[in-house]
Design an enzyme around this catalytic site. Structure first.
Site, PDB file in Angstrom:
ATOM      1  N   GLY A  72       1.817  11.369   4.710  1.00 60.22           N
ATOM      2  CA  GLY A  72       0.568  12.074   5.401  1.00 60.22           C
ATOM      3  C   GLY A  72      -0.582  11.169   4.873  1.00 60.22           C
ATOM      4  O   GLY A  72      -1.838  11.989   4.670  1.00 60.22           O
ATOM      5  N   LEU A  73      -0.373  10.181   4.420  1.00 60.77           N
ATOM      6  CA  LEU A  73      -1.939   9.522   3.861  1.00 60.77           C
ATOM      7  C   LEU A  73      -2.762  10.294   2.796  1.00 60.77           C
ATOM      8  O   LEU A  73      -3.808  10.184   2.745  1.00 60.77           O
ATOM      9  CB  LEU A  73      -2.543   8.870   5.037  1.00 60.77           C
ATOM     10  CG  LEU A  73      -1.954   8.018   5.732  1.00 60.77           C
ATOM     11  CD1 LEU A  73      -3.100   7.792   7.251  1.00 60.77           C
ATOM     12  CD2 LEU A  73      -1.881   6.649   5.219  1.00 60.77           C
ATOM     13  N   ASN A 129       4.124  -2.772   8.718  1.00 67.41           N
ATOM     14  CA  ASN A 129       3.933  -1.281   7.954  1.00 67.41           C
ATOM     15  C   ASN A 129       5.465  -0.851   8.248  1.00 67.41           C
ATOM     16  O   ASN A 129       6.275  -1.409   8.818  1.00 67.41           O
ATOM     17  CB  ASN A 129       3.056  -0.625   8.724  1.00 67.41           C
ATOM     18  CG  ASN A 129       2.677   0.622   7.803  1.00 67.41           C
ATOM     19  OD1 ASN A 129       3.332   1.059   7.141  1.00 67.41           O
ATOM     20  ND2 ASN A 129       1.285   0.732   7.733  1.00 67.41           N
ATOM     21  N   GLY A 181       8.016  -5.760   3.870  1.00 69.55           N
ATOM     22  CA  GLY A 181       9.207  -4.807   4.418  1.00 69.55           C
ATOM     23  C   GLY A 181      10.551  -5.371   3.760  1.00 69.55           C
ATOM     24  O   GLY A 181      10.885  -6.582   4.219  1.00 69.55           O
ATOM     25  N   ASN A 195      -5.587  -0.536   7.398  1.00 68.14           N
ATOM     26  CA  ASN A 195      -4.169  -0.019   7.786  1.00 68.14           C
ATOM     27  C   ASN A 195      -4.482   0.409   9.292  1.00 68.14           C
ATOM     28  O   ASN A 195      -5.158   1.588   9.537  1.00 68.14           O
ATOM     29  CB  ASN A 195      -3.820   1.257   6.993  1.00 68.14           C
ATOM     30  CG  ASN A 195      -2.628   1.847   7.441  1.00 68.14           C
ATOM     31  OD1 ASN A 195      -1.926   1.542   8.517  1.00 68.14           O
ATOM     32  ND2 ASN A 195      -2.181   2.851   6.641  1.00 68.14           N
ATOM     33  N   SER A 203       0.803  -1.027   0.046  1.00 72.16           N
ATOM     34  CA  SER A 203      -0.100  -0.003  -0.092  1.00 72.16           C
ATOM     35  C   SER A 203       1.014   1.277  -0.233  1.00 72.16           C
ATOM     36  O   SER A 203       1.794   1.193   0.715  1.00 72.16           O
ATOM     37  CB  SER A 203      -0.762   0.175   1.199  1.00 72.16           C
ATOM     38  OG  SER A 203      -1.682   1.276   1.348  1.00 72.16           O
ATOM     39  N   CYS A 261       0.108   2.674  10.412  1.00 71.53           N
ATOM     40  CA  CYS A 261       0.904   4.007   9.750  1.00 71.53           C
ATOM     41  C   CYS A 261       1.451   4.749  11.180  1.00 71.53           C
ATOM     42  O   CYS A 261       0.834   5.073  11.777  1.00 71.53           O
ATOM     43  CB  CYS A 261       0.043   4.839   8.917  1.00 71.53           C
ATOM     44  SG  CYS A 261       0.711   6.188   8.211  1.00 71.53           S
TER      45      CYS A 261
HETATM   46  C1  LIG Z   1       6.045   6.502   0.226  1.00 69.69           C
HETATM   47  C2  LIG Z   1       5.413   5.626   0.958  1.00 69.69           C
HETATM   48  C3  LIG Z   1       3.891   5.514   1.379  1.00 69.69           C
HETATM   49  C4  LIG Z   1       3.386   4.474   2.089  1.00 69.69           C
HETATM   50  N1  LIG Z   1       1.941   4.561   2.214  1.00 69.69           N
HETATM   51  C5  LIG Z   1       1.133   3.683   2.941  1.00 69.69           C
HETATM   52  C6  LIG Z   1      -0.085   3.609   2.915  1.00 69.69           C
HETATM   53  O1  LIG Z   1      -0.873   4.421   2.485  1.00 69.69           O
HETATM   54  N2  LIG Z   1      -0.668   2.541   3.661  1.00 69.69           N
HETATM   55  C7  LIG Z   1       0.018   1.508   4.327  1.00 69.69           C
HETATM   56  O2  LIG Z   1      -0.637   0.761   5.033  1.00 69.69           O
HETATM   57  N3  LIG Z   1       1.527   1.567   4.212  1.00 69.69           N
HETATM   58  C8  LIG Z   1       2.052   2.445   3.533  1.00 69.69           C
HETATM   59  N4  LIG Z   1       3.216   2.445   3.363  1.00 69.69           N
HETATM   60  C9  LIG Z   1       3.876   1.186   3.828  1.00 69.69           C
HETATM   61  C10 LIG Z   1       4.449   0.154   2.820  1.00 69.69           C
HETATM   62  O3  LIG Z   1       3.118  -0.220   2.585  1.00 69.69           O
HETATM   63  C11 LIG Z   1       5.079  -1.023   3.388  1.00 69.69           C
HETATM   64  O4  LIG Z   1       4.521  -1.611   4.791  1.00 69.69           O
HETATM   65  C12 LIG Z   1       6.730  -0.428   3.941  1.00 69.69           C
HETATM   66  O5  LIG Z   1       7.203   0.474   3.210  1.00 69.69           O
HETATM   67  C13 LIG Z   1       7.501  -1.600   3.972  1.00 69.69           C
HETATM   68  O6  LIG Z   1       7.634  -2.376   2.790  1.00 69.69           O
HETATM   69  P1  LIG Z   1       8.924  -1.700   1.887  1.00 69.69           P
HETATM   70  O7  LIG Z   1      10.104  -2.028   2.785  1.00 69.69           O
HETATM   71  O8  LIG Z   1       8.909  -3.068   0.745  1.00 69.69           O
HETATM   72  O9  LIG Z   1       8.898  -0.619   1.457  1.00 69.69           O
HETATM   73  C14 LIG Z   1       4.047   3.227   2.609  1.00 69.69           C
HETATM   74  C15 LIG Z   1       5.373   3.404   2.384  1.00 69.69           C
HETATM   75  C16 LIG Z   1       5.929   4.436   1.796  1.00 69.69           C
HETATM   76  C17 LIG Z   1       7.514   4.033   1.447  1.00 69.69           C
END
Ligand SMILES: Cc1cc2nc3c(=O)[nH]c(=O)nc-3n(C[C@H](O)[C@H](O)[C@H](O)COP(=O)(O)O)c2cc1C
Length: 308
Positions: A79-80, A195, A246, A130, A27, A133
């Site tokens: 900031g969603l 997350n 992650g 979620n 996400s 966050c």
């Molecule tokens: C720029 C950015 C925006 C994100 N926005 C959301 C979000 O809207 N909702 C959510 O559940 N996680 C959000 N995440 C978390 C990711 O979904 C994920 O859980 C986290 O980045 C770990 O995975 P990764 O290491 O592959 O990035 C966001 C992460 C990043 C880097």
């Protein structure tokens, strides 16, 4: 499912549904446009998780919102920002083939109930809630750290849909397994872990925090061992499919998460440097691994590490 996937059998079961392979979009990364979801689908993605959507549109924080830390790790506080339930349900209204989980974020049961009512008639697989966050007040982890709120929100979503519900947990002040247990007892079918982790970075010249929001979430390579640990503990203690997330940047990371206990694996930060093609590269790597290990199906490796 295309012929290629049948041959190598990468398909996995996730609650009542099957994905053609275990890869998913995390996400918040490329997550608000149907045309991008179509591109990802042609890159052989198993399923998409959208950006977290709230009842009303949210603007998000001013820049800087995402900082590369080097070594494949990132700090973000976006900031969603999202278009809200009405605009987003119009965006997805023509979806026919793409397996989509809509990520929901809110601060009360009432908000979650409104969102599910707005989305449930769409052609989607299910929802990811979620509750993790780490940098938006009264949402995400602030809700996820309150077991009573988690219980009420998950029950409310459950009452309003028959589609699969995943609850996305993170590392907050409550033990991740306990939080997952509260979610499952309230009706969650799947747990997504993890997350980003609450984190901060400071510029030593200006002496100011770098993110406009000061505090953000750590993602990418640095958090993979924590994600692996959480997936291992949750899948060992609870009878529920777990989606790992992650620090995934290669097919080997996907395999590691599955051996730890994940039924599917989400990919996020690495898309910034590698783009949507990474899904094709990862599924190609998984096919070769399945052949080399002479597996009938990749699902055979899920949770194998629990034996040791
Ligand atoms: C720029 C950015 C925006 C994100 N926005 C959301 C979000 O809207 N909702 C959510 O559940 N996680 C959000 N995440 C978390 C990711 O979904 C994920 O859980 C986290 O980045 C770990 O995975 P990764 O290491 O592959 O990035 C966001 C992460 C990043 C880097």
């Amino acid at each position: 499912m295309d012929i290629d996937d049948k041959n190598y059998n990468l398909s996995v079961k996730l609650d009542k549904t099957h994905l053609r392979n275990p890869t998913m979009l995390a996400s918040g990364i490329l997550g608000i446009s149907q045309s991008i979801f179509e591109r990802l689908y042609h890159e052989n993605i198993g399923a998409v998780v959208t950006k977290s959507i709230s009842v009303k549109p949210m603007k998000g924080y001013p820049n800087p919102t995402v900082i590369p830390l080097g070594g494949g790790s990132y700090l973000n506080a976006v900031g969603l920002s999202n278009p809200g339930v009405n605009a987003f349900s119009r965006e997805l209204s023509h979806n026919k083939i793409i397996p989509i989980f809509i990520s929901l974020v809110g601060s009360s049961e009432k908000e979650f109930s409104k969102m599910v009512k707005g989305f449930d008639a769409l052609n989607i697989l299910g929802y990811e809630i979620n509750l993790s966050c780490p940098h938006v007040s009264k949402m995400g982890m602030e809700v996820g750290d309150d077991p009573e709120a988690v219980n009420k929100i998950v029950k409310t979503v459950r009452m309003n849909t028959n589609k699969p519900i995943s609850v996305k947990v993170g590392v907050g002040s409550i033990d991740v397994v306990e939080l997952a247990r509260v979610a499952v007892d309230a009706g969650a079918d799947i747990i997504t872990a993890i997350n980003t982790l609450r984190a901060m970075s400071i510029d030593i010249e200006t002496m100011m925090p770098i993110l406009s929001n000061r505090i953000g979430g750590l993602s990418g390579n640095a958090i993979k061992p924590i994600g692996i640990r959480c997936v291992y503990e949750i899948s060992k203690k609870l009878e529920v499919p777990v989606i790992g997330c992650g620090g995934v940047s290669s097919w080997k990371d996907v395999v590691e998460y599955m051996i730890a206990g994940a039924s599917a694996v989400q990919i996020g930060s690495v898309l910034g440097s590698r783009g949507p093609r990474i899904f094709n590269q990862i599924t190609t790597g998984l096919k070769k691994y399945v052949e080399k290990k002479q597996l009938k199906n990749i699902g055979e490796i899920i949770g194998i590490s629990h034996k040791y």
